[in-house]
Write a protein that holds these residues in place. Structure first.
Motif, PDB file in Angstrom:
ATOM      1  N   ALA A  50       0.831  -1.208   0.000  1.00  0.00           N
ATOM      2  CA  ALA A  50       0.000   0.000   0.000  1.00  0.00           C
ATOM      3  C   ALA A  50       0.863   1.255   0.000  1.00  0.00           C
ATOM      4  O   ALA A  50       0.576   2.227  -0.708  1.00  0.00           O
ATOM      5  CB  ALA A  50      -0.933  -0.003   1.218  1.00  0.00           C
ATOM      6  N   ILE A  51       1.934   1.235   0.785  1.00  0.00           N
ATOM      7  CA  ILE A  51       2.831   2.393   0.829  1.00  0.00           C
ATOM      8  C   ILE A  51       3.526   2.589  -0.524  1.00  0.00           C
ATOM      9  O   ILE A  51       3.649   3.700  -1.033  1.00  0.00           O
ATOM     10  CB  ILE A  51       3.859   2.227   1.960  1.00  0.00           C
ATOM     11  N   GLY A  52       3.963   1.488  -1.128  1.00  0.00           N
ATOM     12  CA  GLY A  52       4.612   1.568  -2.437  1.00  0.00           C
ATOM     13  C   GLY A  52       3.674   2.103  -3.503  1.00  0.00           C
ATOM     14  O   GLY A  52       4.064   2.934  -4.336  1.00  0.00           O
ATOM     15  N   ALA A  53       2.420   1.647  -3.502  1.00  0.00           N
ATOM     16  CA  ALA A  53       1.442   2.116  -4.486  1.00  0.00           C
ATOM     17  C   ALA A  53       1.153   3.609  -4.307  1.00  0.00           C
ATOM     18  O   ALA A  53       1.046   4.360  -5.287  1.00  0.00           O
ATOM     19  CB  ALA A  53       0.161   1.308  -4.369  1.00  0.00           C
ATOM     20  N   GLN A  61      -6.157   4.460   2.109  1.00  0.00           N
ATOM     21  CA  GLN A  61      -6.452   3.280   1.311  1.00  0.00           C
ATOM     22  C   GLN A  61      -6.638   2.062   2.214  1.00  0.00           C
ATOM     23  O   GLN A  61      -7.546   1.236   1.989  1.00  0.00           O
ATOM     24  CB  GLN A  61      -5.309   3.032   0.316  1.00  0.00           C
ATOM     25  N   ALA A  62      -5.781   1.964   3.237  1.00  0.00           N
ATOM     26  CA  ALA A  62      -5.912   0.852   4.177  1.00  0.00           C
ATOM     27  C   ALA A  62      -7.231   0.921   4.937  1.00  0.00           C
ATOM     28  O   ALA A  62      -7.900  -0.105   5.172  1.00  0.00           O
ATOM     29  CB  ALA A  62      -4.727   0.859   5.151  1.00  0.00           C
ATOM     30  N   ALA A  63      -7.640   2.124   5.320  1.00  0.00           N
ATOM     31  CA  ALA A  63      -8.920   2.284   6.028  1.00  0.00           C
ATOM     32  C   ALA A  63     -10.085   1.902   5.129  1.00  0.00           C
ATOM     33  O   ALA A  63     -11.050   1.250   5.571  1.00  0.00           O
ATOM     34  CB  ALA A  63      -9.059   3.731   6.497  1.00  0.00           C
ATOM     35  N   LEU A  64     -10.009   2.272   3.850  1.00  0.00           N
ATOM     36  CA  LEU A  64     -11.065   1.926   2.913  1.00  0.00           C
ATOM     37  C   LEU A  64     -11.175   0.417   2.751  1.00  0.00           C
ATOM     38  O   LEU A  64     -12.280  -0.153   2.758  1.00  0.00           O
ATOM     39  CB  LEU A  64     -10.788   2.592   1.560  1.00  0.00           C
ATOM     40  N   VAL A 109       2.540  10.632   1.245  1.00  0.00           N
ATOM     41  CA  VAL A 109       2.520   9.217   0.855  1.00  0.00           C
ATOM     42  C   VAL A 109       1.819   8.382   1.912  1.00  0.00           C
ATOM     43  O   VAL A 109       0.931   7.558   1.608  1.00  0.00           O
ATOM     44  CB  VAL A 109       3.954   8.707   0.613  1.00  0.00           C
ATOM     45  N   LEU A 110       2.196   8.564   3.168  1.00  0.00           N
ATOM     46  CA  LEU A 110       1.623   7.745   4.232  1.00  0.00           C
ATOM     47  C   LEU A 110       0.152   8.084   4.480  1.00  0.00           C
ATOM     48  O   LEU A 110      -0.633   7.212   4.864  1.00  0.00           O
ATOM     49  CB  LEU A 110       2.435   7.922   5.520  1.00  0.00           C
ATOM     50  N   THR A 111      -0.226   9.333   4.241  1.00  0.00           N
ATOM     51  CA  THR A 111      -1.641   9.699   4.384  1.00  0.00           C
ATOM     52  C   THR A 111      -2.495   8.971   3.352  1.00  0.00           C
ATOM     53  O   THR A 111      -3.558   8.424   3.665  1.00  0.00           O
ATOM     54  CB  THR A 111      -1.815  11.217   4.237  1.00  0.00           C
ATOM     55  N   VAL A 112      -2.024   8.971   2.100  1.00  0.00           N
ATOM     56  CA  VAL A 112      -2.750   8.266   1.044  1.00  0.00           C
ATOM     57  C   VAL A 112      -2.821   6.775   1.344  1.00  0.00           C
ATOM     58  O   VAL A 112      -3.875   6.127   1.195  1.00  0.00           O
ATOM     59  CB  VAL A 112      -2.088   8.506  -0.329  1.00  0.00           C
ATOM     60  N   ALA A 113      -1.686   6.197   1.787  1.00  0.00           N
ATOM     61  CA  ALA A 113      -1.675   4.761   2.089  1.00  0.00           C
ATOM     62  C   ALA A 113      -2.597   4.425   3.257  1.00  0.00           C
ATOM     63  O   ALA A 113      -3.299   3.398   3.245  1.00  0.00           O
ATOM     64  CB  ALA A 113      -0.241   4.321   2.400  1.00  0.00           C
TER      65      ALA A 113
END
Length: 428
Positions: free
Chosen positions: A90-93, A164-167, A157-161
């Motif tokens: 997720a972090i990489g994406a 996404q993880a929460a979703l 980056v970490l906010t977006v990841a």
């Protein structure tokens, strides 16, 4: 100033040439002698040697410093624990979507990750935070451990990841398949149809074009007035009267232009070879070598054409006056004609590479030697426009050969007050 040996060499070589009934060999021999004298004088000049060295050092230093300081985006390193290993993808994406270069490293536990942060091996340790009343990994966001600060790029980056993880956690909680939803989201996009599409411009080509035009501008501004100063010097010392007793005015003028032009071209070739060579070697010039070399070769061709055009005008202007103090008044129009296209090119092209104004002015002979190398380097000009500009410039040079030769021949022997251009154009 002409030395006694140089004068004697010209006299000795010209007299046999004059007996050849004005043959081509005689004229070429005279041109070689006059041009050779100019080349030798300029190359041995301490000012020329120092200027050339400074140009080369400045170009080389700018390329090397840019390569060392701005050698690509820095890599941000992030640590995750083995238990939170699923967050690495997720972090990489998220990093790829934001254009940030992130390297994810996995450590055995949080203790090892914290030590890596303290040792400077990673910029941050990312731990999955469970939601209130829930289990770890179901979308509670991240807890991030840093040494002093996280930085804007890594925060994004970490906010977006994390989102996404929460979703994905909420999708799983509702009985859905996060992978299916993620694929649908990833393939969704915006299709744009441009009614007037603009061609993509390579920033490296823009820089190359502007540098080519800038170097030509500087060289013309340096060596153009040198032609006028050399004419005035010979006129003041009365050497020109001795020379014109055995050679024709056009031969003296053409030899002077040819000799100074060879020196100027040699300096420009050296600077261009160093700049382009280092740019390609360090990767700072991010374009194919063939494109770079071709652009430089065309720029040198335009420099030759431009120098011939302006040198003829500077030579004629220098013949109008008898003192170096008066040189500024007669050379100011040529200097202005060199300055105008340079200022326009650097002001307009960075924001508007396809400017119709610049493309139109690049065809005008007086502006073409500076503007045409710029637009050629950028790649915003058609072949037919280059050919038209070259044909017009060569035609103007042909006219200048007659005009400058007439002015030079009628004015160079007149000393004292400034000769009016109208009087110089009249038959002697």
């Amino acid at each position: 100033m002409w030395s006694a040996p140089a004068m004697a060499a010209v006299m000795a070589a010209v007299e046999p040439a004059m007996d050849e009934a004005d043959g081509e060999l005689g004229s070429w021999r005279v041109l070689r002698l006059v041009a050779g004298r100019e080349v030798g004088t300029r190359v041995r000049s301490r000012a020329f040697q120092i200027t050339t060295a400074l140009f080369v050092v400045a170009i080389a230093a700018s390329v090397l410093v840019t390569s060392a300081v701005g050698g690509g985006p820095s890599v941000r390193r992030v640590a995750v624990t083995a238990a939170d290993g699923t967050q690495a993808a997720a972090i990489g994406a998220a990093a790829r979507s934001l254009g940030v270069d992130v390297e994810v490293r996995t450590y055995a536990d949080a203790t090892a990750g914290r030590q890596a942060v303290l040792d400077g091996d990673v910029d941050a340790l990312v731990l999955a935070a469970p939601p209130a009343g829930g289990a770890a990994g179901t979308g509670g966001g991240y807890r991030v451990v840093v040494d002093s600060e996280l930085g804007d790029s890594l925060t994004s980056v970490l906010t977006v990841a994390a989102r996404q993880a929460a979703l994905e956690g909420q999708i799983s909680a509702l009985g859905g398949d996060p992978a299916t939803v993620g694929q649908a989201v990833a393939t969704a996009g915006v299709a744009v149809t441009a009614l007037r599409p603009q061609p993509e411009r390579d920033s490296a080509r823009l820089v190359l074009g502007l540098l080519a035009g800038g170097l030509i501008y500087i060289s013309l501004l340096i060596f153009g007035p040198v032609v006028a100063q050399s004419v005035i010097e010979e006129k003041t010392s009365r050497v020109v009267e001795l020379l014109l007793a055995v050679i024709r005015p056009w031969q003296l003028m053409a030899g002077k232009v040819l000799g100074i032009g060879v020196v100027a071209l040699g300096q420009l070739v050296l600077i261009g070879a160093v700049g382009v060579g280092l740019g390609l070697a360090t990767g700072e010039l991010g374009i194919p070598a063939g494109v770079a070399v071709g652009s430089v070769a065309l720029a040198l061709l335009w420099y030759l054409v431009g120098f011939a055009m302006y040198a003829l005008m500077f030579a004629a202007a220098g013949a109008l006056v008898s003192r170096q103090e008066d040189a500024g008044g007669v050379t100011a129009p040529m200097i202005a004609m060199i300055l105008i296209p340079y200022v326009l090119g650097f002001s307009v092209l960075p924001s508007s590479p396809d400017s119709g104004l610049i493309l139109a002015l690049a065809i005008v002979p007086l502006f073409a030697p500076i503007l045409m190398p710029m637009v050629i380097g950028i790649g915003s000009v058609a072949v037919w426009q280059v050919l038209v500009a070259l044909a017009l410039t060569l035609a103007w040079i042909a006219v200048l050969v007659w005009l400058a030769g007439r002015v030079y021949g009628n004015a160079v022997k007149r000393s004292g007050t400034r000769v009016a251009l109208r009087d110089a154009l009249r038959a002697a």
